[in-house]
Structures are given as C-alpha cells and as structure tokens.
Design a protein around this motif. Structure first.
Motif, mmCIF file in Angstrom:
data_model
loop_
_atom_site.group_PDB
_atom_site.id
_atom_site.type_symbol
_atom_site.label_atom_id
_atom_site.label_comp_id
_atom_site.label_asym_id
_atom_site.label_seq_id
_atom_site.Cartn_x
_atom_site.Cartn_y
_atom_site.Cartn_z
ATOM 1 N N SER A 55 0.832 -1.201 0.000
ATOM 2 C CA SER A 55 0.000 0.000 0.000
ATOM 3 C C SER A 55 0.871 1.257 0.000
ATOM 4 C CB SER A 55 -0.894 0.000 1.240
ATOM 5 O OG SER A 55 -1.361 1.296 1.525
ATOM 6 N N PRO A 56 0.621 2.197 -0.906
ATOM 7 C CA PRO A 56 1.404 3.443 -0.922
ATOM 8 C C PRO A 56 1.315 4.188 0.409
ATOM 9 C CG PRO A 56 0.137 3.249 -2.938
ATOM 10 C CD PRO A 56 -0.314 2.140 -2.030
ATOM 11 N N ARG A 57 0.150 4.162 1.036
ATOM 12 C CA ARG A 57 -0.013 4.867 2.318
ATOM 13 C C ARG A 57 0.854 4.225 3.402
ATOM 14 N NH1 ARG A 57 -4.250 5.098 6.669
ATOM 15 N NH2 ARG A 57 -3.932 7.145 7.578
ATOM 16 N N LYS A 59 3.560 2.410 2.931
ATOM 17 C CA LYS A 59 4.962 2.687 2.600
ATOM 18 C C LYS A 59 5.357 4.090 3.039
ATOM 19 C CE LYS A 59 5.686 -0.484 -1.224
ATOM 20 N NZ LYS A 59 6.050 -0.630 -2.620
ATOM 21 N N LYS A 60 4.457 5.055 2.834
ATOM 22 C CA LYS A 60 4.737 6.436 3.232
ATOM 23 C C LYS A 60 4.867 6.546 4.758
ATOM 24 C CE LYS A 60 2.881 11.121 2.777
ATOM 25 N NZ LYS A 60 1.785 11.932 2.283
ATOM 26 N N LEU A 61 3.969 5.885 5.488
ATOM 27 C CA LEU A 61 4.025 5.911 6.952
ATOM 28 C C LEU A 61 5.298 5.246 7.475
ATOM 29 C CD1 LEU A 61 0.297 5.087 7.788
ATOM 30 C CD2 LEU A 61 1.480 7.249 8.213
ATOM 31 N N LYS A 63 8.156 4.950 5.860
ATOM 32 C CA LYS A 63 9.291 5.822 5.530
ATOM 33 C C LYS A 63 9.387 6.952 6.545
ATOM 34 C CE LYS A 63 11.230 8.921 2.060
ATOM 35 N NZ LYS A 63 11.740 9.786 3.094
ATOM 36 N N SER A 64 8.242 7.532 6.876
ATOM 37 C CA SER A 64 8.216 8.618 7.856
ATOM 38 C C SER A 64 8.708 8.130 9.216
ATOM 39 C CB SER A 64 6.795 9.173 7.963
ATOM 40 O OG SER A 64 6.712 10.124 8.978
ATOM 41 N N ASP A 67 12.432 7.677 9.085
ATOM 42 C CA ASP A 67 13.075 8.994 9.124
ATOM 43 C C ASP A 67 13.121 9.516 10.552
ATOM 44 O OD1 ASP A 67 13.403 8.892 6.378
ATOM 45 O OD2 ASP A 67 11.723 10.249 5.944
#
Length: 109
Positions: A55-57, A59-61, A63-64, A67
């Motif tokens: 899921s792109p969402r 993956k974004k979470l 990555k965040s 970070d």
C-alpha cells in the motif's frame, strides 16, 4: 508440502489443471528446463498482508517512521507504557503535561 514441476507448455495448454495443482502445492514453472516462475498457494490472510505491505499509504508511513528513528525522534518504550498505564495520551510530552498541570493549578487558585 510437495513441490510440483510443470512446463510452460503445460501451463499454456492445461491452465485449469495446473491451477488445481497449485491449490494443493507450490508449482515451479519451467521454460527450456530452467525454473522460470512459481505458483505459490496462499490464503486470504497472506493476500491481505501482501496488499497491506504494498500500500502506498503504508509505505509512506513506514518511511516517515524510519526517518523519525534516524533523526532520533523517538520515545523510550518505558515512557509509552507509563503513559498507557496512566491513561494519558502517548502524544503528551513532559512540557505539555507540565503546562497542563500549571494551568490547572492557576485556575484553582
């Protein structure tokens, strides 16, 4: 679980049969005698997990979150557990708690 081998020709000519086999066991598809693909049987939970991980969402979470870890923006587990045990929000910082307590004290005087 046994592994079955089928040729690309068998897959093309007998697709339903190969898929029935794949419901019972993994099937390695060969082309010119070399493994080319795998038909792997899996259940609904595995499909859900795969879709979730892609899921792109998500993956974004992730990555965040990574970070934040790399930047040192973390909270000790003991602090999180203490906040959970006290019913406090895990988003409260010591400064926010102190400010809240100070405002309650001012209001009561």
């Amino acid at each position: 679980m046994p592994i079955h081998y089928k040729t690309m020709k068998e897959l093309k000519e007998k697709t339903p049969e190969v898929l029935r086999t794949a419901r019972r066991a993994d099937v390695i598809i060969t082309l010119h005698g070399k493994p080319t693909a795998v038909l792997h049987r899996f259940n609904g939970a595995e499909v859900e997990a795969m879709l979730f991980a892609e899921s792109p969402r998500v993956k974004k979470l992730l990555k965040s979150a990574l970070d934040d870890v790399r930047a040192g923006r973390t909270v000790p587990l003991e602090s999180v557990l203490a906040n959970l045990g006290s019913g406090a929000s895990t988003h409260s910082t010591p400064a926010k708690k102190r400010a809240k307590h100070e405002s309650v004290l001012k209001a009561s005087t």
